[in-house]
Scaffold this active site. Structure first.
Site, short mmCIF file in Angstrom:
data_model
loop_
_atom_site.label_atom_id
_atom_site.label_comp_id
_atom_site.label_asym_id
_atom_site.label_seq_id
_atom_site.Cartn_x
_atom_site.Cartn_y
_atom_site.Cartn_z
N LYS A 40 0.90 -1.26 -0.13
CA LYS A 40 -0.08 0.05 -0.18
C LYS A 40 0.89 1.30 -0.07
O LYS A 40 2.11 1.26 0.50
CB LYS A 40 -0.81 -0.02 1.30
CG LYS A 40 -2.20 0.88 1.12
CD LYS A 40 -3.28 -0.01 0.45
CE LYS A 40 -4.57 0.77 0.13
NZ LYS A 40 -5.53 -0.17 -0.13
P1 NAD Z 1 -12.88 7.36 -2.86
O1 NAD Z 1 -12.01 8.32 -2.76
O2 NAD Z 1 -13.34 7.44 -4.35
O3 NAD Z 1 -14.07 7.75 -1.92
C1 NAD Z 1 -13.95 7.95 -0.78
C2 NAD Z 1 -15.64 8.36 -0.16
O4 NAD Z 1 -15.39 8.35 1.18
C3 NAD Z 1 -15.74 9.52 -0.63
O5 NAD Z 1 -17.19 9.70 -0.75
C4 NAD Z 1 -15.33 10.73 0.52
O6 NAD Z 1 -16.02 12.01 0.64
C5 NAD Z 1 -15.41 9.81 1.65
N1 NAD Z 1 -14.81 10.08 2.91
C6 NAD Z 1 -13.52 10.29 2.99
N2 NAD Z 1 -13.26 10.45 4.31
C7 NAD Z 1 -14.39 10.46 4.98
C8 NAD Z 1 -14.63 10.57 6.41
N3 NAD Z 1 -13.62 10.95 7.19
N4 NAD Z 1 -15.85 10.08 6.53
C9 NAD Z 1 -16.92 9.94 5.77
N5 NAD Z 1 -16.55 9.80 4.67
C10 NAD Z 1 -15.42 10.04 4.20
O7 NAD Z 1 -12.54 6.07 -2.34
P2 NAD Z 1 -12.62 4.56 -2.73
O8 NAD Z 1 -11.81 4.27 -3.86
O9 NAD Z 1 -14.24 4.70 -3.19
O10 NAD Z 1 -12.29 3.96 -1.40
C11 NAD Z 1 -13.22 3.68 -0.33
C12 NAD Z 1 -12.68 2.55 0.44
O11 NAD Z 1 -12.70 1.47 -0.22
C13 NAD Z 1 -11.46 2.87 1.03
O12 NAD Z 1 -11.46 2.16 2.35
C14 NAD Z 1 -10.59 1.91 0.12
O13 NAD Z 1 -9.30 1.36 0.74
C15 NAD Z 1 -11.53 0.93 -0.13
N6 NAD Z 1 -11.22 0.01 -1.38
C16 NAD Z 1 -10.91 0.72 -2.55
C17 NAD Z 1 -11.21 0.11 -3.83
C18 NAD Z 1 -10.93 0.70 -5.02
O14 NAD Z 1 -10.81 -0.21 -6.24
N7 NAD Z 1 -10.97 1.85 -5.12
C19 NAD Z 1 -10.46 -1.39 -3.68
C20 NAD Z 1 -10.74 -2.17 -2.36
C21 NAD Z 1 -10.89 -1.36 -1.39
#
Ligand code: NAD
Length: 418
Positions: A111
């Site tokens: 990561k």
């Molecule tokens: P993103 O940046 O596209 O979206 C994140 C969302 O969370 C947004 O709506 C943002 O406004 C919100 N957010 C940020 N900080 C926050 C807080 N303190 N309280 C509440 N909401 C908050 O990110 P993503 O890619 O959708 O990732 C979201 C989660 O999924 C993360 O934990 C990430 O590690 C996990 N994840 C993502 C992927 C991927 O393919 N993008 C894969 C596996 C896991």
């Protein structure tokens, strides 16, 4: 002076290692191998100076942690977020090791990230930040060594800049990152894969656990949360509340997800939407619902609020949304928690397909991507469900058992312990 009665805050690594320990105990692993598996292989910390558009200089810190590479090249996302410090990235890297092993794809776990608020940056600032960070970590990257992908605060555009910056030094190498724009060698289906995969796991689990999805709540409406919402709506689910960084919106009769999806695409705050009640990020987690999907940052379900959670089941689309003491409270209350390394594995599975397509210089169509992702996810789910049922362990312990056992075997076969 430290207060001796004050409880030590659980770090993300404490949580991930606690989950690891539960699996290792069930598997009967020796202390020696446990120590080897827990420790990251390599951690680098870099300074990321960014000249902002108004002329002042911000000094950020960036990280790349390579946790375990015994099953293949290190693999894991890049996070641009204010909470992305070394502790956070280290725990997330370990989770990637167990996730790629559970999905049975030939990668290890890593990561990376920069401690910054990506939402505060103009597009050209984000590009400069990405290029500086990429240059500084490129020494330990490589298409057979370490392959980044998008995570919180990063997206396909950020991956395009990373690929370009890496290519300046090493030549055109599309397989250096996954989650790229399709026009640059990205896989069709990758952008939506994590949310899509979440809906596939939910569909499987609703049968085995007799769950309904009349009332679904999603904390975090970015890439993962918004796509999960879209796919679940297509399955007939009703999404009653969603939130982003600035807060959430709630309508017990259901929200118009198709319309609200545009907010996520345009990164517009959900609070601008006027046809629903406003709700805080704390309140949304405690709404009465059938399914709660944390899809934002880690550590949001804790000992403090787990008693107030009113969901019939939790599906962790985010990474480590539940702390170890939160997990204990939920277990005592009999609320099933479907773990992150299973629920959000669709993303890294399609990342693997993207890497394969780049290496073969051959494009798959969407039917092949979706069919093969579903097969791999359902296989992992069934594996976890069988262990959970037959051994009476939590879904999390079952998932970690599968992942940890595969990594332990690879570590042993490579002779790392001799
Ligand atoms: P993103 O940046 O596209 O979206 C994140 C969302 O969370 C947004 O709506 C943002 O406004 C919100 N957010 C940020 N900080 C926050 C807080 N303190 N309280 C509440 N909401 C908050 O990110 P993503 O890619 O959708 O990732 C979201 C989660 O999924 C993360 O934990 C990430 O590690 C996990 N994840 C993502 C992927 C991927 O393919 N993008 C894969 C596996 C896991």
């Amino acid at each position: 002076m430290p207060n001796p009665n004050e409880k030590k805050k659980e770090s993300p690594t404490d949580t991930v290692n606690y989950f690891f320990d539960g699996a290792a105990e069930q598997l009967g692993l020796s202390e020696e191998i446990c120590q080897t598996l827990i420790k990251p292989y390599r951690e680098i910390i870099v300074e990321v100076p960014l000249r902002r558009n108004d002329g002042h200089l911000d000094l950020y810190t960036g990280y790349r942690v390579q946790h375990n590479g015994s099953r293949g090249p290190y693999k894991g996302g890049i996070r641009f977020h204010s909470t992305a410090d070394l502790e956070d990235i280290r725990a997330l890297a370990a989770l990637m090791t167990w996730k790629t092993a559970l999905a049975d794809i030939p990668f290890g776990g890593a990561k990376g990230g920069v401690t910054c608020n990506a939402l505060d940056l103009e597009t050209n600032e984000l590009e400069r930040l990405t290029r500086i960070f990429t240059r500084k970590i490129s020494l330990i990257l490589g298409p057979q060594r370490d392959i980044p992908a998008p995570d919180m605060g990063t997206d396909a555009q950020v991956m395009a800049w990373m690929m370009d910056e890496y290519g300046k030094r090493y030549g055109h190498t599309p397989e250096i990152v996954t989650g790229k724009p399709i026009e640059l060698g990205g896989s069709i289906g990758r952008n939506e894969a994590t949310g899509h995969g979440t809906s596939i796991i939910i569909a499987e689990a609703t049968i085995d656990f007799n769950l309904s999805f009349d009332k679904v709540v999603i904390h975090g409406f970015g890439n993962v949360g918004s796509h999960a919402a879209l796919y679940l709506t297509q399955m007939g689910a009703k999404i009653i509340a969603i939130s982003d960084y600035y807060g959430g919106i709630y309508n017990p009769n259901g929200l118009p997800i198709q319309q609200l999806f545009q907010y996520a695409v345009e990164r517009r705050p959900l609070k601008d939407y006027r046809d629903a009640d406003q709700i805080s990020n704390q309140e949304i987690l405690e709404l009465e619902c059938d399914i709660l999907i944390p899809a934002a940052i880690g550590g949001v379900i804790t000992e403090e609020n787990a008693n107030r959670i009113q969901a019939s089941a939790i599906f962790e689309a985010a990474n480590y949304p539940t702390t170890m003491s939160g997990e204990q409270v939920l277990a005592d209350r009999g609320i099933p928690v479907f773990p992150d390394i299973l629920v959000n594995a669709g993303g890294v599975i399609v990342s693997y397909f993207e890497w394969v397509q780049n290496i073969q210089q051959f494009k798959w169509d969407i039917n092949r991507v979706n069919k093969e992702m579903k097969e791999m996810l359902v296989k992992a789910y069934k594996n976890v469900f069988e262990i959970h049922k037959n051994k009476g362990v939590s879904l999390r312990t079952a998932a970690f058992m599968v992942g940890v056992q595969r990594v332990a075997k690879a570590t042993e076969l490579r002779g790392y312990l001799t």
